[in-house]
Motif scaffolding. Structure first.
Motif, short mmCIF file in Angstrom:
data_model
loop_
_atom_site.label_atom_id
_atom_site.label_comp_id
_atom_site.label_asym_id
_atom_site.label_seq_id
_atom_site.Cartn_x
_atom_site.Cartn_y
_atom_site.Cartn_z
N PHE A 125 106.95 36.56 53.58
CA PHE A 125 106.79 35.66 54.72
C PHE A 125 106.66 36.49 55.99
CE2 PHE A 125 111.26 36.50 54.27
CZ PHE A 125 111.73 36.64 55.56
N GLY A 126 106.01 35.86 56.96
CA GLY A 126 105.82 36.49 58.27
C GLY A 126 105.16 35.50 59.21
N ILE A 127 105.03 35.90 60.46
CA ILE A 127 104.51 34.98 61.48
C ILE A 127 103.15 35.40 62.00
CG2 ILE A 127 106.81 34.25 62.21
CD1 ILE A 127 106.52 36.17 64.59
N ALA A 128 102.45 36.26 61.27
CA ALA A 128 101.14 36.70 61.76
C ALA A 128 100.18 35.53 61.91
CB ALA A 128 100.55 37.75 60.82
N ALA A 129 100.16 34.63 60.90
CA ALA A 129 99.24 33.49 60.95
C ALA A 129 99.68 32.46 61.98
CB ALA A 129 99.12 32.86 59.57
N VAL A 130 100.96 32.09 61.94
CA VAL A 130 101.41 31.04 62.84
C VAL A 130 101.45 31.52 64.29
CG1 VAL A 130 102.71 29.84 61.07
CG2 VAL A 130 103.82 31.65 62.36
N LEU A 131 101.72 32.80 64.51
CA LEU A 131 101.70 33.32 65.87
C LEU A 131 100.29 33.36 66.42
CD1 LEU A 131 103.50 34.43 68.11
CD2 LEU A 131 103.13 36.72 67.18
N LEU A 161 101.41 16.79 64.49
CA LEU A 161 100.72 15.59 64.06
C LEU A 161 99.22 15.80 63.89
CD1 LEU A 161 102.49 12.88 66.27
CD2 LEU A 161 102.76 13.24 63.80
N ILE A 162 98.65 16.72 64.63
CA ILE A 162 97.19 16.86 64.67
C ILE A 162 96.68 17.88 63.68
CG2 ILE A 162 95.26 17.58 66.14
CD1 ILE A 162 96.79 16.38 68.50
N ILE A 163 97.30 19.05 63.60
CA ILE A 163 96.73 20.15 62.82
C ILE A 163 96.90 19.95 61.33
CG2 ILE A 163 97.09 21.80 64.68
CD1 ILE A 163 99.50 22.85 63.09
N SER A 164 96.09 20.68 60.57
CA SER A 164 96.24 20.78 59.12
C SER A 164 96.78 22.18 58.83
CB SER A 164 94.90 20.57 58.42
OG SER A 164 95.02 20.75 57.03
N PRO A 165 98.06 22.32 58.46
CA PRO A 165 98.69 23.65 58.38
C PRO A 165 98.02 24.56 57.36
CG PRO A 165 100.34 21.89 58.34
CD PRO A 165 99.01 21.24 58.14
N VAL A 166 97.73 25.78 57.76
CA VAL A 166 97.24 26.83 56.88
C VAL A 166 98.03 28.09 57.18
CG1 VAL A 166 94.91 25.89 56.65
CG2 VAL A 166 95.41 27.47 58.51
N PHE A 167 98.20 28.93 56.17
CA PHE A 167 98.96 30.16 56.35
C PHE A 167 98.06 31.36 56.12
CE2 PHE A 167 102.20 27.00 55.49
CZ PHE A 167 103.11 27.27 56.50
N SER A 182 101.18 26.71 64.02
CA SER A 182 101.93 27.24 65.15
C SER A 182 103.36 27.45 64.72
CB SER A 182 101.86 26.30 66.35
OG SER A 182 102.58 25.11 66.11
N VAL A 183 104.08 28.24 65.47
CA VAL A 183 105.46 28.56 65.12
C VAL A 183 106.32 27.30 65.16
CG1 VAL A 183 107.49 29.90 65.75
CG2 VAL A 183 105.22 30.92 65.97
#
Length: 341
Positions: free
Chosen positions: A84-90, A269-275, A288-289
């Motif tokens: 795990f990491g925050i590269a994508a969400v950041l 509510l709006i986005i479609s989460p991707v990692f 997003s984080v």
């Protein structure tokens, strides 16, 4: 024999009678109480902020020890298997915030200038109240509006941008060609672009309030002098108001950026989460984080909760840095600001 001048000794140095006196106003009980209250309030705010940071750091220590520096470079989010990491969400957080700032700054700047220099007094009060009311609308309302109404009406603009400006790397949409006008529109929904526009409408009132306050403090003498020299209203705004309010423009922008970085419900509510790192803002899929924390908070294990706390700590430090920078810029703009002649 020459005599020493009055007020000086034989060596010509000023006597003690001519030394400047130090003025010290006596503080009454009310002043001392007020000063104590302000000091206490400032210390309490800093203590709460430090407590939040320490709490996040303690809760995130387990996850940070397991990942180390790779926490900032890993895009996956599988804390149960220690990947795990925050590269994508950041990256998604910064892209959504960037879209929000690009859209909100012109809107807030134009509104602030209209209120402070163009609108009649009666209309000005109404507009100020409306801007303040927009800032008070809950974020979930903006999110629902963006999901069920705005998204379907902005797809045409998104398709047009992708068709004619797809040669720009971050405006590309994978799997879509310009000669296919009847292609499915699902690839344009739930994107960073749509989420960023909705967040822009949320942060614009904050930016507008800061800018308007600074613009209203532009020196009246310089305004009148510019009019006396034959300047138009736009000339006064360009040569007096905007130069004087540069600090307010920058400070309001960064305060809005801090709000955009931490927005949760509307983005969730709006986005479609991707990692995966998704640099294409028009394409479906973002993250997003803050939305990551909202998505996984309810079903996270003990270690997963520590990983979420680590993500929250990163967002806390980023937002704190932005807000402190904005506060310092706004503080400098309130004193010593000068307009160009």
């Amino acid at each position: 024999m020459a005599t020493a001048e009055a007020g000086s000794d034989i060596s010509g140095r000023p006597s003690d009678d001519d030394a400047p006196r130090r003025l010290d106003a006596a503080r009454g009980l009310g002043d001392r109480v007020f000063r104590w209250q302000l000091t206490t309030a400032g210390v309490v705010v800093l203590a709460i902020m430090a407590a939040v940071g320490v709490f996040l750091l303690v809760r995130a220590a387990q996850a940070l020890r397991a990942t180390g520096f790779s926490f900032l470079t890993t895009a996956q989010w599988q804390p149960d298997v220690h990947k795990f990491g925050i590269a994508a969400v950041l990256t998604g957080t910064l892209l959504i915030a960037a879209v929000a700032v690009v859209v909100a700054v012109p809107l807030a700047l134009g509104t602030a200038l209209f209120i402070s220099d163009v609108a009649p007094l009666k209309l000005r009060r109404t507009l100020i109240a409306m801007v303040d009311l927009m800032a008070a609308v809950p974020s979930v309302v903006y999110g629902l509006w963006g999901l069920f109404f705005f998204q379907q009406h902005v797809i045409g603009l998104t398709r047009w941008l992708s068709t004619w400006f797809g040669w720009v790397p971050f405006l590309q949409v994978d799997g879509v060609e310009a000669d296919q006008p009847l292609a499915s529109t699902s690839v344009y929904t739930a994107s960073s672009f749509i989420a960023g526009i909705v967040v822009a409408l949320m942060v614009a009132p904050i930016m507008c309030s800061v800018m308007r306050e600074v613009f209203s403090q532009a020196p009246a003498g310089e305004r009148e002098g510019a009019y006396a020299l034959g300047s138009t209203r736009w000339g006064v705004i360009r040569t007096v108001v905007i130069p004087y309010g540069k600090g307010g423009i920058i400070g309001g922008t960064m305060l809005g950026l801090g709000r955009a970085l931490g927005e949760t419900i509307a983005v969730y509510l709006i986005i479609s989460p991707v990692f995966t790192i998704q640099p294409h803002i028009l394409q479906t899929g973002a993250n997003s984080v803050s939305s990551l924390i909202a998505l996984h908070y309810g079903d996270a294990s003990d270690f997963g909760m520590s990983a979420l706390m680590a993500a929250g700590l990163a967002l806390f430090l980023l937002t704190l840095a932005v807000n402190f920078t904005a506060s310092s810029i706004v503080a400098r703009s309130r004193s010593g600001a000068q307009s160009e002649g």
